[in-house]
Design a protein around this motif. Structure first.
Motif, short mmCIF file in Angstrom:
data_model
loop_
_atom_site.label_atom_id
_atom_site.label_comp_id
_atom_site.label_asym_id
_atom_site.label_seq_id
_atom_site.Cartn_x
_atom_site.Cartn_y
_atom_site.Cartn_z
N SER A 1 -23.78 9.88 -51.08
CA SER A 1 -24.89 8.99 -50.75
C SER A 1 -26.21 9.73 -50.89
O SER A 1 -26.53 10.62 -50.10
N LYS A 2 -26.98 9.34 -51.93
CA LYS A 2 -28.30 9.94 -52.08
C LYS A 2 -29.26 9.41 -51.02
O LYS A 2 -30.16 10.12 -50.58
N TRP A 3 -29.08 8.14 -50.60
CA TRP A 3 -29.95 7.58 -49.58
C TRP A 3 -29.85 8.39 -48.28
O TRP A 3 -30.85 8.68 -47.64
N LEU A 4 -28.63 8.71 -47.87
CA LEU A 4 -28.41 9.44 -46.62
C LEU A 4 -28.47 10.95 -46.82
O LEU A 4 -28.42 11.69 -45.84
N LEU B 1 -11.84 12.65 -41.93
CA LEU B 1 -12.85 12.07 -42.81
C LEU B 1 -14.22 12.20 -42.15
O LEU B 1 -14.45 11.62 -41.08
N VAL B 2 -15.12 12.97 -42.77
CA VAL B 2 -16.41 13.27 -42.14
C VAL B 2 -17.56 13.05 -43.11
O VAL B 2 -17.39 13.04 -44.33
N TRP B 3 -18.75 12.88 -42.53
CA TRP B 3 -20.01 12.91 -43.27
C TRP B 3 -20.58 14.33 -43.19
O TRP B 3 -20.66 14.91 -42.10
N ILE B 4 -21.02 14.88 -44.31
CA ILE B 4 -21.74 16.15 -44.34
C ILE B 4 -23.17 15.85 -44.78
O ILE B 4 -23.42 15.39 -45.89
N TYR B 5 -24.14 16.11 -43.88
CA TYR B 5 -25.55 15.83 -44.17
C TYR B 5 -26.25 17.13 -44.59
O TYR B 5 -26.08 18.17 -43.94
N PHE B 6 -27.05 17.04 -45.65
CA PHE B 6 -27.77 18.20 -46.16
C PHE B 6 -29.18 18.27 -45.60
O PHE B 6 -29.78 17.24 -45.22
N THR B 7 -29.75 19.47 -45.61
CA THR B 7 -31.12 19.65 -45.09
C THR B 7 -32.17 19.18 -46.08
O THR B 7 -33.26 18.77 -45.70
N GLU C 1 -17.05 3.13 -43.62
CA GLU C 1 -18.44 2.78 -43.85
C GLU C 1 -19.01 3.47 -45.09
O GLU C 1 -19.96 2.97 -45.69
N ASP C 2 -18.43 4.61 -45.49
CA ASP C 2 -18.97 5.27 -46.67
C ASP C 2 -18.74 4.46 -47.94
O ASP C 2 -19.53 4.52 -48.88
N ASN C 3 -17.65 3.68 -47.99
CA ASN C 3 -17.42 2.80 -49.14
C ASN C 3 -18.55 1.78 -49.26
O ASN C 3 -19.04 1.48 -50.36
N TRP C 4 -18.94 1.22 -48.13
CA TRP C 4 -19.97 0.18 -48.12
C TRP C 4 -21.32 0.75 -48.55
O TRP C 4 -22.04 0.15 -49.36
N VAL C 5 -21.67 1.92 -48.02
CA VAL C 5 -22.94 2.55 -48.39
C VAL C 5 -22.97 2.90 -49.87
O VAL C 5 -23.96 2.67 -50.56
N ALA C 6 -21.85 3.44 -50.37
CA ALA C 6 -21.77 3.79 -51.80
C ALA C 6 -21.92 2.55 -52.67
O ALA C 6 -22.60 2.59 -53.71
N ALA C 7 -21.30 1.46 -52.27
CA ALA C 7 -21.39 0.21 -53.03
C ALA C 7 -22.82 -0.32 -53.05
O ALA C 7 -23.31 -0.82 -54.06
#
Length: 669
Positions: A109-112, A43-49, A285-291
């Motif tokens: 996550s649009k914020w991140l 389970l990973v985060w993928i961050y866009f440029t 933590e992604d559940n919390w951020v999404a919520a």
């Protein structure tokens, strides 16, 4: 010679690209990749440029991505920039490319500017080759603390703090009186405050007993299970159980006179299930951020979270006490970002108080702007499990304290039974409830203004430390510190249609003769421009309005002078209106949409023009003419009432000079 150069270029490319790809991988993910086999999914985060596309359409029309309530809340913090880059939607082409290459999306996550999901080693290596990928990191999963104790009425022990004094307060709090009285909540309830108009999001492990009588009158406006991806926040065969959420929700907003009353028992509630209690690593933590992002889009004012993140079960890498610096944990970054958008984020400080490390905080309580709540007992003494500070960068934590030992709550089984629970999990909702009461008293308070008021009025305001913070919250003292007349609960000013409409609300009135409306421009003194009669004496809420049509500047300040029959006078704080004359013609999307039976249409006129605004059905037949007159440059809003129309799709068209635009709206009855 050309052949040699070509070979060197190719060899250089082969050598550089893998190194560049490795720079995109976080140390935590690199460690994780070295410990799993090739087929295991991580389970990973993928961050866009970037986010691509043209953001101007969103900046000029923020209603496309946020509710009106959310925008009004944000305006308290920054009225000129209601949205920013973090609010823009993700680039869907990037997301689809990941999916096409085998990435299984979990949360967005649009914020991140990131997505979370599952991928094996090969998929991650392929993803790293895309130039729109900024970085990849492992999603943290969290171990639930085991030190929250529960005592039910019929079991181990029953605590009796003494009866509520007879005839002193307007409500019968039963066994919940002690936990509220410590915070001066009953006295605030007596003044008519109950959390009305304030929206609270409770994020927890689900809510498995909403049939309990304590929730009979609760106004729940939205629910979503971010663990299982459905609107059911109870158990009913899903992953995770919701007994903990049932407890915390009852503590903040339950209403069962004679047994249990929460501080904010008339607030609006958003319920988010973010924790999966079935596994040894139950919270992601992604559940919390999404919520949090979801609640923001609805228009949340306050969040209450009784979850804390520090240690994870093997093989996951834990946070350390040094990571509690306000800038490391993803959820801490998201929490502070939410505060910048006007949301008051209230979180348990943690139940790690026995540790030998310099602090025992849990994320996101380490956030600079997060209200971290510790726990005391009924006597006001800090309980041993309550986490302590300072943060690694030296800031005082926790911020405030409330009762977290043997707190009275609704049980997670049965519909009329109650229980005693312990942990900072329960000091948090008590504190968030106090915040809601103060926001009801003055909706214009920003999170930082509110924090300042609470710091000035809590029990240790003059001697804060890293075990108690600024002390136990004192709701009545904080209410009296708010700089508005005693009888006034809100005062707002909005520019629309080349006029400023002032609105103010009183909760109760005693001896109120009326209000002088005062106004000034930059560099000038306040002048009285109108008098609005008061309502005398009443225990009901009263709404007043006044429209100022004499606009001579792009920046105006207003205040009210309240006058009582005995001659007493008091002033509100100033409300500033920054008028922006539009430079172009704009027709906004109606809100709400779909609607039933009314909706609001907003438009902007960039120059003096004859304007028509008409509504048509699918066959092009004219249904209504809403505007048919000459208009000066400005922003306008009009309500469309479709009571006499049937459900379906309709169109509305704005014509102003050479400008013409049509938009679609949906009526659902």
């Amino acid at each position: 010679m050309k052949k040699i150069v070509l070979v060197l270029v190719i060899l250089t490319s082969i050598f550089i690209n893998p190194q560049s790809m490795l720079q995109k991988i976080s140390p935590a993910l690199e460690t994780k990749l070295n410990s799993v086999n090739a087929s295991e999914k991580i389970l990973v985060w993928i961050y866009f440029t970037d986010k691509g596309g043209s953001p101007q359409s969103y900046y000029s029309n923020p209603h496309l991505i946020l509710s009106e309530k959310s925008l009004q809340r944000r305006a308290k913090v920054d009225s000129e920039h209601l949205i920013d880059f973090t609010d823009l939607p993700l680039n869907q082409e990037y997301v689809q490319t990941l999916i096409d290459n085998g990435f299984q999306i979990k949360q967005k996550s649009k914020w991140l500017n990131a997505v979370s999901g599952y991928a094996d080693k090969n998929t991650i290596e392929n993803i790293l080759s895309f130039n729109f990928i900024k970085s990849v990191d492992v999603v943290k999963t969290f171990k639930k603390s085991d030190d929250e104790l529960e005592f039910n009425q019929n079991g181990i022990e029953k605590f009796n703090y003494g009866p509520q004094p007879e005839g002193v307060h307007s409500l019968n709090y039963g066994q919940s009186y002690t936990q509220l009285n410590q915070l001066q909540v009953p006295a605030v309830h007596d003044l008519g405050y109950d959390g009305s108009g304030v929206t609270i999001c409770v994020m927890d492990a689900g809510f498995n007993n909403l049939a309990h009588v304590a929730f009979d009158s609760m106004n729940i406006i939205a629910m979503w299970d971010f663990v299982n991806g459905d609107p059911n926040v109870g158990d009913e065969g899903d992953m995770g159980t919701g007994s903990h959420g049932t407890n915390t929700l009852s503590v903040i907003g339950g209403y069962a006179p004679g047994n249990l009353i929460g501080p904010a028992y008339r607030s609006n509630y958003i319920l988010a299930k973010t924790e999966n209690t079935d596994s040894e690593t139950p919270v992601e933590e992604d559940n919390w951020v999404a919520a949090l992002e979801w609640a923001d889009s609805i228009g949340v004012d306050v969040t209450s979270t009784s979850l804390g993140y520090l240690e994870y079960d093997p093989p996951f890498t834990s946070y350390t006490w040094q990571d509690m610096n306000g800038n490391t944990a993803i959820i801490t970054i998201a929490a502070d970002l939410a505060v910048k958008k006007g949301i008051v984020v209230v979180n348990s400080a943690g139940n790690e108080g026995w540790r030998s490390t310099p602090n025992s905080l849990v994320a996101p309580a380490d956030g600079d702007s997060v209200f971290a709540i510790g726990a005391v007992d009924a006597s006001g003494t800090r309980v041993s499990f309550s986490s302590f500070g300072p943060t690694f960068d030296g800031r005082i934590k926790p911020d405030f304290m409330a009762m977290g030992s043997n707190v009275y709550a609704a049980r997670s089984s049965g519909t009329t039974q109650y229980t005693y629970v312990s942990g900072t999990s329960f000091s948090c909702p008590l504190s968030a409830g106090v915040v809601a009461l103060l926001l009801q008293a003055n909706p214009n308070l920003t999170p930082i203004q509110l924090r300042t008021i609470l710091r000035q009025t809590s029990s240790r305001s003059n001697t804060p430390d890293n075990f108690y913070g600024w002390g136990i919250l004192k709701a009545l003292d904080a209410l009296n510190e708010i700089a508005v007349p005693v009888e006034l609960t809100s005062f707002t000013a909005n520019y629309l249609g080349n006029a400023v409409e002032l609105t103010w609300i009183t909760s109760t009135e005693k001896n109120n003769y009326g209000f002088e409306v005062q106004k000034r421009y930059d560099g000038e003194q306040f002048q009285t421009i109108a008098f609005v009669n008061g309502n005398g004496t009443t225990t009901n809420r009263v709404t007043y309005t006044y429209t100022d049509n004499d606009i001579k500047s792009d920046k105006i300040y207003y205040r009210l002078k309240q006058i009582d029959y005995n001659g007493d006078e008091s002033y509100t704080t100033e409300v500033m209106v920054d008028i922006k004359i539009p430079q172009e013609f704009i027709l906004h999307q109606n809100f709400p949409n779909p609607f039933n039976p009314t909706t609001n249409l907003q438009y902007a006129i960039g120059s003096r023009q004859f304007v028509t605004l008409k509504v048509y059905d699918l066959l092009g037949r004219e249904i209504a003419t809403l505007v048919n007159e000459e208009k000066l440059p400005g922003f306008y809003e009009i309500e469309f009432n479709a009571t006499n129309l049937s459900s379906g799709t309709y169109f509305y068209k704005l014509q102003a000079g050479n400008y013409s635009e049509i938009k679609k709206m949906i009526l659902l009855k």
